[in-house]
Design a protein around this motif. Sequence first.
Motif, mmCIF file in Angstrom:
data_model
loop_
_atom_site.group_PDB
_atom_site.id
_atom_site.type_symbol
_atom_site.label_atom_id
_atom_site.label_comp_id
_atom_site.label_asym_id
_atom_site.label_seq_id
_atom_site.Cartn_x
_atom_site.Cartn_y
_atom_site.Cartn_z
ATOM 1 N N LEU A 100 0.818 -1.211 0.000
ATOM 2 C CA LEU A 100 0.000 0.000 0.000
ATOM 3 C C LEU A 100 0.852 1.261 0.000
ATOM 4 O O LEU A 100 0.526 2.249 -0.661
ATOM 5 C CB LEU A 100 -0.920 -0.011 1.226
ATOM 6 N N ILE A 101 1.971 1.223 0.747
ATOM 7 C CA ILE A 101 2.858 2.391 0.755
ATOM 8 C C ILE A 101 3.502 2.580 -0.619
ATOM 9 O O ILE A 101 3.662 3.710 -1.094
ATOM 10 C CB ILE A 101 3.937 2.236 1.842
ATOM 11 N N GLY A 102 3.879 1.461 -1.269
ATOM 12 C CA GLY A 102 4.430 1.585 -2.618
ATOM 13 C C GLY A 102 3.445 2.232 -3.575
ATOM 14 O O GLY A 102 3.829 3.087 -4.391
ATOM 15 N N PHE A 103 2.185 1.837 -3.470
ATOM 16 C CA PHE A 103 1.168 2.448 -4.312
ATOM 17 C C PHE A 103 1.005 3.927 -3.976
ATOM 18 O O PHE A 103 0.854 4.775 -4.872
ATOM 19 C CB PHE A 103 -0.154 1.709 -4.121
ATOM 20 N N SER A 104 1.059 4.256 -2.665
ATOM 21 C CA SER A 104 0.953 5.663 -2.262
ATOM 22 C C SER A 104 2.130 6.472 -2.774
ATOM 23 O O SER A 104 1.979 7.626 -3.181
ATOM 24 C CB SER A 104 0.884 5.773 -0.729
ATOM 25 N N VAL A 105 3.328 5.857 -2.763
ATOM 26 C CA VAL A 105 4.512 6.561 -3.263
ATOM 27 C C VAL A 105 4.354 6.907 -4.738
ATOM 28 O O VAL A 105 4.721 8.002 -5.183
ATOM 29 C CB VAL A 105 5.774 5.716 -3.016
ATOM 30 N N LEU A 106 3.806 5.953 -5.505
ATOM 31 C CA LEU A 106 3.568 6.242 -6.921
ATOM 32 C C LEU A 106 2.620 7.414 -7.091
ATOM 33 O O LEU A 106 2.835 8.297 -7.948
ATOM 34 C CB LEU A 106 3.012 4.996 -7.608
ATOM 35 N N LEU A 107 1.574 7.456 -6.266
ATOM 36 C CA LEU A 107 0.642 8.577 -6.343
ATOM 37 C C LEU A 107 1.309 9.877 -5.915
ATOM 38 O O LEU A 107 1.052 10.946 -6.493
ATOM 39 C CB LEU A 107 -0.580 8.292 -5.461
ATOM 40 N N VAL A 108 2.168 9.791 -4.897
ATOM 41 C CA VAL A 108 2.871 10.993 -4.443
ATOM 42 C C VAL A 108 3.756 11.546 -5.548
ATOM 43 O O VAL A 108 3.798 12.758 -5.797
ATOM 44 C CB VAL A 108 3.710 10.668 -3.180
ATOM 45 N N VAL A 109 4.486 10.646 -6.224
ATOM 46 C CA VAL A 109 5.341 11.087 -7.326
ATOM 47 C C VAL A 109 4.507 11.742 -8.417
ATOM 48 O O VAL A 109 4.899 12.771 -9.000
ATOM 49 C CB VAL A 109 6.137 9.886 -7.879
ATOM 50 N N LEU A 110 3.347 11.159 -8.698
ATOM 51 C CA LEU A 110 2.477 11.721 -9.728
ATOM 52 C C LEU A 110 2.062 13.151 -9.389
ATOM 53 O O LEU A 110 2.172 14.063 -10.219
ATOM 54 C CB LEU A 110 1.241 10.828 -9.890
ATOM 55 N N PHE A 111 1.607 13.352 -8.153
ATOM 56 C CA PHE A 111 1.105 14.675 -7.789
ATOM 57 C C PHE A 111 2.235 15.661 -7.507
ATOM 58 O O PHE A 111 2.061 16.865 -7.667
ATOM 59 C CB PHE A 111 0.166 14.565 -6.586
ATOM 60 N N ILE A 112 3.397 15.149 -7.089
ATOM 61 C CA ILE A 112 4.535 16.059 -6.921
ATOM 62 C C ILE A 112 4.938 16.669 -8.251
ATOM 63 O O ILE A 112 5.283 17.855 -8.343
ATOM 64 C CB ILE A 112 5.721 15.311 -6.280
ATOM 65 N N SER A 113 4.886 15.838 -9.296
ATOM 66 C CA SER A 113 5.223 16.374 -10.616
ATOM 67 C C SER A 113 4.246 17.458 -11.051
ATOM 68 O O SER A 113 4.610 18.364 -11.809
ATOM 69 C CB SER A 113 5.242 15.236 -11.641
ATOM 70 N N LEU A 114 2.983 17.372 -10.577
ATOM 71 C CA LEU A 114 2.001 18.395 -10.916
ATOM 72 C C LEU A 114 2.165 19.657 -10.075
ATOM 73 O O LEU A 114 1.847 20.756 -10.529
ATOM 74 C CB LEU A 114 0.579 17.842 -10.726
ATOM 75 N N ILE A 115 2.654 19.476 -8.842
ATOM 76 C CA ILE A 115 2.746 20.607 -7.915
ATOM 77 C C ILE A 115 4.104 21.297 -7.982
ATOM 78 O O ILE A 115 4.207 22.521 -7.865
ATOM 79 C CB ILE A 115 2.476 20.112 -6.465
ATOM 80 N N ASN A 116 5.150 20.501 -8.203
ATOM 81 C CA ASN A 116 6.505 21.018 -8.017
ATOM 82 C C ASN A 116 6.866 22.145 -8.983
ATOM 83 O O ASN A 116 7.507 23.120 -8.593
ATOM 84 C CB ASN A 116 7.510 19.870 -8.169
ATOM 85 N N LYS A 117 6.447 21.998 -10.245
ATOM 86 C CA LYS A 117 6.871 22.973 -11.242
ATOM 87 C C LYS A 117 6.419 24.398 -10.916
ATOM 88 O O LYS A 117 7.251 25.317 -10.825
ATOM 89 C CB LYS A 117 6.380 22.550 -12.630
ATOM 90 N N PRO A 118 5.109 24.663 -10.709
ATOM 91 C CA PRO A 118 4.723 26.046 -10.402
ATOM 92 C C PRO A 118 5.264 26.540 -9.065
ATOM 93 O O PRO A 118 5.627 27.711 -8.930
ATOM 94 C CB PRO A 118 3.182 25.998 -10.396
#
Length: 482
Positions: A191-209
């Motif tokens: 479950l944590i591995g799946f959460s990490v994948l989601l975190v990476v996904l949303f970090i890529s959306l948040i990090n740039k701006p």
Amino acid sequence: MNRLYRPRSFFSLLLTGFIFVALPLIVALVSSIQILDGLVQQGAVAVFRSAGRIDSCRKVADLLHRQERAARLYTVLGEAEHLEDVNGRHLEVEDLLHQFAGLNSENELAPLIAQLQAKERFLVTALTNASGDSVKRKGEQEAALGGYSEIGAIVSQLERLSNALMIQEVDILKEQVQNNKNTLVWQVSGLIGFSVLLVVLFISLINKPVSQLDRGIERLGEGDFATPIVVSGPRDLESIGAKLDWLRKRLNTLDREKVRMLAHISHELKTPLSSIKEGAGLLKDGLVGPLSDNQAEVVGILDNNCNKLQKLIQNILDFNMAQAKEVPLDIQDIRMDALLVDVAEDHRNALLARNINLTTELLPVSVNGNLKQLKTVVDNLLANAVKFTPDNGEIGIFMKKKANTLHLVVEDTGPGISEEDRSQIFLPFFQGGQKNRSVVKGSGLGLAVSKEYIQNCGGTLRLLPSDHGARFEVTLPCSKEV
């Protein structure tokens, strides 16, 4: 990825990310709670059983010890009250062993409990039913008392078996814990591995701006007003980026105006002030004629205040230069104790005139820095202390060295700095509400200049909490050879 999901606002992006990332963690949490709840219940039952066995063994041993003592007293003294005590203890032992047997009917303690019951009953019966003359009866009683050694051995064996059962139950519980732990680790890891994948996904959306905003703000803080600020992402962040770019243009305009204003002020003020100071000097030297005592005193006051005004103007120029940071610093090893002694000597007359006691605790410590700037810092701190300390007050200067860092504290017994002023005390041109004895009002740049100078030397200047008076601390890295 940005094309697949482009939210209208940063809040909706964060909320969506939080929900998707939290779901696997919630599942892991619920599973963990269920497993831990089962372990807690099993552990509670095991602890209850083990504690019951140990407590019962202890109580049985204590009752049998008291019974043996009463039996021996009865054998020696022959008093009926001791026999009654023996029978009373017998009833308590019977009741306790009955309860003990009920809790341990399914393990190897049951035969020992039954054997102990039989031995104890036989011994009490032998003591109670002894007959014949006194010599014969006493012999039978003493023979019966020998059975207490066998009873003691059985009780000791009960205690050992109880401890062994407790260890066995602990081992079983450990095995169950390990099995549940392995299961939980696999579940949580997935479950944590799946959460990490989601975190990476949303970090890529948040990090740039956010990175674009961070870089823009950092450039503004460093005084770079020429590079445009561009933010791409959610609409509200793009709007913030546009406002930051407007602020950059505005700050660029204000910065140019500030430089022109300071240059104009320094030029306009220094010229007439120089004339006034020269005139005061001519009067003071008597070149335009002799002066009376009162006139000489007035001229002295005039000359003294000209020096103060000159220092205020120089503070403004120093602040402008400190912020510009274009002139390379002349860094050298400076003995701070000697510097403090020199600055304190400059203020000696003011201290004597108002009977202010100066206490110093100095160390032979050297730091790397600019001599002129560090002297200005110490002079500003001591001048403020003298300015706000009442007559007959106290000023302290203390030095400590910790982990190759010099800690210099300057404190006074003045009115201190109010809570509303503490957060603004280092802002340029800020002047607190506390009154002082100075005739010429300060420029509000002394502490701002001092903080800039200390930062140029790799140190810090901060206001310490204090119950009374003001306490400032300067930290500076010591020289390597110290």
